[in-house]
Design a protein around this motif. Structure first.
Motif, PDB file in Angstrom:
ATOM      1  N   MET A   1     -18.790  57.758 -21.829  1.00 25.91           N
ATOM      2  CA  MET A   1     -19.815  58.577 -22.474  1.00 25.91           C
ATOM      3  C   MET A   1     -20.703  59.300 -21.484  1.00 25.91           C
ATOM      4  SD  MET A   1     -20.745  59.777 -25.246  1.00 25.91           S
ATOM      5  CE  MET A   1     -19.737  58.757 -26.312  1.00 25.91           C
ATOM      6  N   ASP A   2     -20.904  58.728 -20.271  1.00 23.24           N
ATOM      7  CA  ASP A   2     -21.734  59.410 -19.275  1.00 23.24           C
ATOM      8  C   ASP A   2     -21.155  60.778 -18.944  1.00 23.24           C
ATOM      9  OD1 ASP A   2     -23.485  57.324 -19.131  1.00 23.24           O
ATOM     10  OD2 ASP A   2     -22.516  56.378 -17.400  1.00 23.24           O
ATOM     11  N   GLN A   3     -19.840  60.821 -18.777  1.00 25.10           N
ATOM     12  CA  GLN A   3     -19.216  62.103 -18.461  1.00 25.10           C
ATOM     13  C   GLN A   3     -19.309  63.053 -19.640  1.00 25.10           C
ATOM     14  OE1 GLN A   3     -15.171  61.847 -17.160  1.00 25.10           O
ATOM     15  NE2 GLN A   3     -15.025  64.018 -16.731  1.00 25.10           N
ATOM     16  N   PHE A   4     -19.119  62.544 -20.848  1.00 24.07           N
ATOM     17  CA  PHE A   4     -19.205  63.401 -22.026  1.00 24.07           C
ATOM     18  C   PHE A   4     -20.593  64.017 -22.130  1.00 24.07           C
ATOM     19  CE2 PHE A   4     -16.038  60.282 -24.078  1.00 24.07           C
ATOM     20  CZ  PHE A   4     -14.990  60.933 -23.486  1.00 24.07           C
ATOM     21  N   GLN A   5     -21.617  63.231 -21.877  1.00 21.57           N
ATOM     22  CA  GLN A   5     -22.980  63.738 -22.028  1.00 21.57           C
ATOM     23  C   GLN A   5     -23.282  64.842 -21.031  1.00 21.57           C
ATOM     24  OE1 GLN A   5     -25.022  63.077 -24.479  1.00 21.57           O
ATOM     25  NE2 GLN A   5     -23.426  61.765 -25.341  1.00 21.57           N
ATOM     26  N   THR A   6     -22.752  64.718 -19.801  1.00 24.32           N
ATOM     27  CA  THR A   6     -23.031  65.767 -18.813  1.00 24.32           C
ATOM     28  C   THR A   6     -22.368  67.074 -19.181  1.00 24.32           C
ATOM     29  OG1 THR A   6     -21.168  64.987 -17.486  1.00 24.32           O
ATOM     30  CG2 THR A   6     -23.360  64.183 -16.889  1.00 24.32           C
ATOM     31  N   PHE A   7     -21.451  67.032 -20.127  1.00 25.75           N
ATOM     32  CA  PHE A   7     -20.802  68.242 -20.642  1.00 25.75           C
ATOM     33  C   PHE A   7     -21.846  69.216 -21.183  1.00 25.75           C
ATOM     34  CE2 PHE A   7     -17.865  70.237 -23.829  1.00 25.75           C
ATOM     35  CZ  PHE A   7     -16.859  70.553 -22.955  1.00 25.75           C
ATOM     36  N   VAL A   8     -22.939  68.700 -21.737  1.00 25.88           N
ATOM     37  CA  VAL A   8     -23.921  69.563 -22.368  1.00 25.88           C
ATOM     38  C   VAL A   8     -25.319  69.424 -21.787  1.00 25.88           C
ATOM     39  CG1 VAL A   8     -22.724  69.755 -24.558  1.00 25.88           C
ATOM     40  CG2 VAL A   8     -24.224  67.820 -24.184  1.00 25.88           C
ATOM     41  N   GLN A   9     -25.619  68.319 -21.071  1.00 27.01           N
ATOM     42  CA  GLN A   9     -26.958  68.132 -20.544  1.00 27.01           C
ATOM     43  C   GLN A   9     -27.164  68.969 -19.286  1.00 27.01           C
ATOM     44  OE1 GLN A   9     -27.420  63.949 -19.956  1.00 27.01           O
ATOM     45  NE2 GLN A   9     -27.933  63.548 -22.092  1.00 27.01           N
ATOM     46  N   PRO A  10     -28.420  69.152 -18.843  1.00 26.44           N
ATOM     47  CA  PRO A  10     -28.674  69.914 -17.622  1.00 26.44           C
ATOM     48  C   PRO A  10     -27.879  69.354 -16.454  1.00 26.44           C
ATOM     49  CG  PRO A  10     -30.720  69.481 -18.782  1.00 26.44           C
ATOM     50  CD  PRO A  10     -29.662  68.694 -19.484  1.00 26.44           C
ATOM     51  N   ALA A  11     -27.469  70.240 -15.545  1.00 21.92           N
ATOM     52  CA  ALA A  11     -26.622  69.835 -14.431  1.00 21.92           C
ATOM     53  C   ALA A  11     -27.309  68.814 -13.552  1.00 21.92           C
ATOM     54  CB  ALA A  11     -26.246  71.057 -13.592  1.00 21.92           C
TER      55      ALA A  11
ATOM     56  N   TRP B   1     -14.742  68.027 -26.924  1.00 23.70           N
ATOM     57  CA  TRP B   1     -15.861  68.744 -27.548  1.00 23.70           C
ATOM     58  C   TRP B   1     -16.536  67.897 -28.626  1.00 23.70           C
ATOM     59  CZ3 TRP B   1     -15.482  71.132 -32.647  1.00 23.70           C
ATOM     60  CH2 TRP B   1     -16.620  71.874 -33.002  1.00 23.70           C
ATOM     61  N   VAL B   2     -15.742  67.263 -29.464  1.00 21.53           N
ATOM     62  CA  VAL B   2     -16.296  66.413 -30.529  1.00 21.53           C
ATOM     63  C   VAL B   2     -17.099  65.262 -29.928  1.00 21.53           C
ATOM     64  CG1 VAL B   2     -15.676  64.737 -32.319  1.00 21.53           C
ATOM     65  CG2 VAL B   2     -14.615  67.002 -32.298  1.00 21.53           C
ATOM     66  N   LYS B   3     -16.596  64.688 -28.852  1.00 21.44           N
ATOM     67  CA  LYS B   3     -17.268  63.543 -28.246  1.00 21.44           C
ATOM     68  C   LYS B   3     -18.599  63.918 -27.598  1.00 21.44           C
ATOM     69  CE  LYS B   3     -13.466  60.303 -27.458  1.00 21.44           C
ATOM     70  NZ  LYS B   3     -12.506  60.852 -28.413  1.00 21.44           N
TER      71      LYS B   3
ATOM     72  N   THR C   1     -18.526  75.535 -16.346  1.00 20.78           N
ATOM     73  CA  THR C   1     -18.050  74.878 -15.128  1.00 20.78           C
ATOM     74  C   THR C   1     -17.901  73.386 -15.340  1.00 20.78           C
ATOM     75  OG1 THR C   1     -19.069  76.545 -13.708  1.00 20.78           O
ATOM     76  CG2 THR C   1     -18.544  74.431 -12.692  1.00 20.78           C
ATOM     77  N   ARG C   2     -18.929  72.767 -15.923  1.00 20.30           N
ATOM     78  CA  ARG C   2     -18.857  71.325 -16.166  1.00 20.30           C
ATOM     79  C   ARG C   2     -17.810  70.996 -17.222  1.00 20.30           C
ATOM     80  NH1 ARG C   2     -24.403  69.922 -17.870  1.00 20.30           N
ATOM     81  NH2 ARG C   2     -24.905  72.131 -17.757  1.00 20.30           N
ATOM     82  N   ALA C   3     -17.646  71.881 -18.203  1.00 22.15           N
ATOM     83  CA  ALA C   3     -16.641  71.654 -19.237  1.00 22.15           C
ATOM     84  C   ALA C   3     -15.231  71.704 -18.631  1.00 22.15           C
ATOM     85  CB  ALA C   3     -16.786  72.692 -20.338  1.00 22.15           C
TER      86      ALA C   3
ATOM     87  N   HIS D   1     -14.450  71.136 -15.530  1.00 20.69           N
ATOM     88  CA  HIS D   1     -14.332  69.927 -14.708  1.00 20.69           C
ATOM     89  C   HIS D   1     -13.962  68.727 -15.564  1.00 20.69           C
ATOM     90  CE1 HIS D   1     -16.151  66.189 -13.094  1.00 20.69           C
ATOM     91  NE2 HIS D   1     -15.644  66.616 -11.952  1.00 20.69           N
ATOM     92  N   ASP D   2     -14.604  68.602 -16.708  1.00 24.13           N
ATOM     93  CA  ASP D   2     -14.360  67.477 -17.607  1.00 24.13           C
ATOM     94  C   ASP D   2     -12.907  67.472 -18.092  1.00 24.13           C
ATOM     95  OD1 ASP D   2     -15.700  65.359 -19.582  1.00 24.13           O
ATOM     96  OD2 ASP D   2     -14.392  66.643 -20.782  1.00 24.13           O
ATOM     97  N   VAL D   3     -12.415  68.638 -18.500  1.00 29.53           N
ATOM     98  CA  VAL D   3     -11.050  68.721 -19.018  1.00 29.53           C
ATOM     99  C   VAL D   3     -10.030  68.463 -17.909  1.00 29.53           C
ATOM    100  CG1 VAL D   3      -9.331  70.240 -20.079  1.00 29.53           C
ATOM    101  CG2 VAL D   3     -11.691  70.278 -20.893  1.00 29.53           C
ATOM    102  N   LEU D   4     -10.228  69.058 -16.729  1.00 30.27           N
ATOM    103  CA  LEU D   4      -9.299  68.850 -15.625  1.00 30.27           C
ATOM    104  C   LEU D   4      -9.271  67.388 -15.194  1.00 30.27           C
ATOM    105  CD1 LEU D   4      -9.970  72.019 -13.434  1.00 30.27           C
ATOM    106  CD2 LEU D   4      -7.935  71.521 -14.785  1.00 30.27           C
ATOM    107  N   THR D   5     -10.427  66.739 -15.204  1.00 29.92           N
ATOM    108  CA  THR D   5     -10.483  65.324 -14.846  1.00 29.92           C
ATOM    109  C   THR D   5      -9.710  64.479 -15.859  1.00 29.92           C
ATOM    110  OG1 THR D   5     -12.638  65.618 -13.773  1.00 29.92           O
ATOM    111  CG2 THR D   5     -12.008  63.375 -14.352  1.00 29.92           C
ATOM    112  N   SER D   6      -9.850  64.801 -17.133  1.00 32.02           N
ATOM    113  CA  SER D   6      -9.119  64.055 -18.155  1.00 32.02           C
ATOM    114  C   SER D   6      -7.612  64.257 -17.995  1.00 32.02           C
ATOM    115  CB  SER D   6      -9.577  64.472 -19.555  1.00 32.02           C
ATOM    116  OG  SER D   6      -9.109  65.766 -19.905  1.00 32.02           O
ATOM    117  N   LEU D   7      -7.192  65.472 -17.607  1.00 27.56           N
ATOM    118  CA  LEU D   7      -5.774  65.731 -17.382  1.00 27.56           C
ATOM    119  C   LEU D   7      -5.268  65.009 -16.143  1.00 27.56           C
ATOM    120  CD1 LEU D   7      -5.682  69.535 -18.266  1.00 27.56           C
ATOM    121  CD2 LEU D   7      -4.587  67.682 -19.557  1.00 27.56           C
TER     122      LEU D   7
END
Length: 359
Positions: A6-16, A283-285, A295-297, A299-305
């Motif tokens: 969840m920490d990674q999911f939250q940084t998807f939308v929170q300030p960098a 996105w849902v999470k 940029t963070r989004a 990063h999140d997707v590439l990391t999951s892949l």
């Protein structure tokens, strides 16, 4: 190296924060091969055919997003939103012209096939129907809802003849080039687009979607693969209704896949819809934000892949069925939110180690 859960999911939308500043993608690229020993062990366990799909020289490289002219490195782009708008997203004139061509193709399909094959309606899918097309040649799925059929089993019985008649009829249309057929579709080229024409049934005309799913896992289990075309309009609607920003992220990952993953993995490269489901789940999470830092989004997707063996995706908030109906048979899975029998991760022999390497 990477934040998970969840920490990674939250940084998807929170300030960098430090990890998720513009340096995040650079860091991702720099360290993505740090576990080369583990990756090497994984490659030792794959078949010779699979190893042959990946170049023998594995010098770590950054991800080039263009193939012509000066290369644009994904990890050095300072404004991904601008890059998507200028380099990836089709312009309005292209979309308008393609839309007119698709409408014309629908008319051709309605008037150039035998009477018994004429559809009650034609549903436009693929990247153009979903609103996730990228510049260049785009794919279109044309689902023909067959008026003469009320159930999938009868359609399956006649499918070989239907596809042969459809192929024969379209070969006489000057504007259409017939490329061949599969078990489920006739494949054509029309203008600048590749088109799959899929005969299907309106499966919810007489019964509910829940009843359809029960049939797929019960009496119709032997023909469940042929339900895919009939359920494809649900997939199209799901993606088409996403916020514009999410569809821009989908375009970015699809473009990366087309330019870097597909040339390496060829036919063992995952499909666009598979990436769409992964992105929708991320996105849902994060709470379904309408806007986020691209940029963070990315990063999140590439990391999951990169860590794709951790996937356990069944996005209940989007799924058209209850989790208890899902036909999950593997530890790692990506369930199609519109089809409880379709595990996208294991549906074909995708080269997931190759995807992990490129990511």
């Amino acid at each position: 190296m990477f934040i998970s859960g969840m920490d990674q999911f939250q940084t998807f939308v929170q300030p960098a924060k430090n990890l998720f500043s513009t340096r995040a993608l650079n860091s991702h690229n720099k360290h993505k091969h740090s576990n080369t020993k583990i990756l090497a062990q994984r490659f030792e366990s794959v078949t010779i055919y699979e190893r042959n799909q990946v170049p023998s020289t594995f010098a770590p490289t950054s991800v080039d997003l263009t193939t012509n002219g000066p290369s644009t490195d994904l990890y050095s782009v300072t404004d991904l939103d601008d890059f998507i708008s200028s380099e990836i997203q089709p312009d309005s004139s292209f979309l308008a012209g393609t839309s007119q061509s698709v409408d014309h193709l629908v008319t051709l399909l309605q008037h150039n096939v035998p009477a018994r094959l004429r559809p009650s309606r034609v549903i436009k899918g693929g990247s153009l129907g979903k609103g996730t097309a990228v510049k260049g040649k785009s794919d279109i799925d044309m689902t023909l809802i067959m008026s003469k059929y009320s159930n999938v089993r009868d359609l399956v019985r006649d499918m070989p003849d239907i596809l042969s008649e459809l192929e024969e009829s379209l070969q006489h249309v000057p504007e259409i080039s017939v490329d061949g057929k599969t078990r489920h579709a006739v494949q054509i080229s029309f203008g600048e687009s590749s088109v799959d024409i899929l005969p299907a049934v309106d499966v919810t005309k007489e019964i509910t979607l829940d009843e359809v799913y029960r049939k797929m896992t019960g009496s119709d289990a032997s023909v469940k693969d042929f339900y895919s075309a009939s359920l494809a309009p649900l997939q199209t609607e799901l993606v088409r209704n996403l916020p514009t920003k999410v569809k821009s992220l989908i375009r970015l990952i699809k473009y990366w896949n087309k330019e870097k993953v597909k040339p390496m993995l060829l036919s063992r490269c995952p499909t666009s819809y598979l990436y769409e489901v992964i992105i929708m789940d991320r996105w849902v999470k994060t709470g379904r934000p309408d806007s986020f830092d691209m940029t963070r989004a990315a990063h999140d997707v590439l990391t999951s892949l990169k860590n794709n063996r951790d996937f356990k995706i069944l996005t209940t908030e989007l799924a058209k069925y209850d989790r208890r109906v899902a036909d999950i048979r593997a530890e790692t899975y990506i369930m199609d939110p519109c089809n409880p029998t379709n595990d996208l991760y294991n549906s074909r022999f995708w080269n997931w180690d190759g995807v992990s390497y490129v990511a």
